[in-house]
Design a protein around this motif. Sequence first.
Motif, short mmCIF file in Angstrom:
data_model
loop_
_atom_site.label_atom_id
_atom_site.label_comp_id
_atom_site.label_asym_id
_atom_site.label_seq_id
_atom_site.Cartn_x
_atom_site.Cartn_y
_atom_site.Cartn_z
N GLU A 49 0.83 -1.21 0.00
CA GLU A 49 0.00 0.00 0.00
C GLU A 49 0.87 1.26 0.00
N LEU A 50 1.99 1.19 0.72
CA LEU A 50 2.89 2.33 0.78
C LEU A 50 3.46 2.63 -0.61
N GLU A 51 3.91 1.58 -1.30
CA GLU A 51 4.52 1.78 -2.62
C GLU A 51 3.48 2.31 -3.61
N GLN A 52 2.28 1.75 -3.59
CA GLN A 52 1.24 2.20 -4.49
C GLN A 52 0.83 3.63 -4.18
N GLY A 53 0.72 3.95 -2.90
CA GLY A 53 0.34 5.30 -2.50
C GLY A 53 1.38 6.33 -2.91
N VAL A 54 2.65 6.00 -2.74
CA VAL A 54 3.72 6.93 -3.13
C VAL A 54 3.68 7.18 -4.64
N GLN A 55 3.50 6.11 -5.40
CA GLN A 55 3.46 6.26 -6.86
C GLN A 55 2.26 7.11 -7.30
N ASN A 56 1.12 6.93 -6.60
CA ASN A 56 -0.05 7.74 -6.92
C ASN A 56 0.20 9.22 -6.64
N VAL A 57 0.86 9.49 -5.51
CA VAL A 57 1.16 10.88 -5.16
C VAL A 57 2.11 11.48 -6.19
N LEU A 58 3.13 10.72 -6.59
CA LEU A 58 4.09 11.22 -7.57
C LEU A 58 3.43 11.50 -8.92
N MET A 59 2.33 10.78 -9.18
CA MET A 59 1.60 11.01 -10.43
C MET A 59 0.61 12.16 -10.31
#
Length: 294
Positions: free
Chosen positions: A159-169
């Motif tokens: 969830e952390l990795e997916q959340g970070v990638q979403n924020v970066l997008m």
Amino acid sequence: MATVVATVEAMWSREMAAMMGNMNQGTSGGPTAILNKCKEINEGITELTRKREGQLVSAQKALLDSSTGKEDQSSRQTLDYIEDEINTALRYLRDQFKRVKETPGSGDSRVQGQVENVSRNLRREIEAYQRTQSDFQKRLEEQVRRRYEIANPEATPEELEQGVQNVLMGQEQSFVVPGTRSRQANDARQATLQRSAAIRKIEQDLIELSHLYNEVAELVHQQEPAVQQINQGAEETHRNVEQANTKLDSAIQSAKNARRWKWYALIIIIIIIAIIVGVAVGVTQANKSANSSK
């Protein structure tokens, strides 16, 4: 505060004024004007290097060290301004180098070394700026990850990795703010959003820098066919002149021979006439002698 672009424009304006004076001599400034252009572009690159190593690095550090939403916003604005200045200056220097390459005589052996040196210096500065931005991007991503963890302490690694990638997008809704830690989480959220926006801008700039680098590299080779064509034209002209000189020499010799044969023909005609006259006189005298004897 004077910008890099303004500095380069001022130098280029001075050079263009000098070049206009030289145009009255029937050339486009010649090797001296081209060398002056190269020198001024190099000075612009040096000024750009100082800005990158000084103002840009300081602005990046300010954003990395900021701890409040107000500091984040202020640091981002300053950083964006400096990055835009550098990007604009690089495009401007690219355009000025293109003008140098399009100047008649840029392929002259007396200036070719300096022209190629400008190309190398400009590409080297673009590469250095790319490295600076790439390193800064990595450090920002690390901060985004840490702040996302602060705002989402219960998130699993996935969830952390997916959340970070979403924020970066740029998906702000992905940044969850737990109510139990609202103030700290909101600070982390603000910092993360500022940094993710900076990262997206860097990614776009890096794409444009890659195109810019290729354009500068291609300029050197794009002009070579034109230079070769000019050289081939000069060689062909030289051959034509030599052939014309050979034909002219032949024509002159032919004319001399023709005049010589005319004189020969005239002399022969005179001799023939003299013979005829002599024979006629002899016959006449013989006839007179015969008549007198009778």
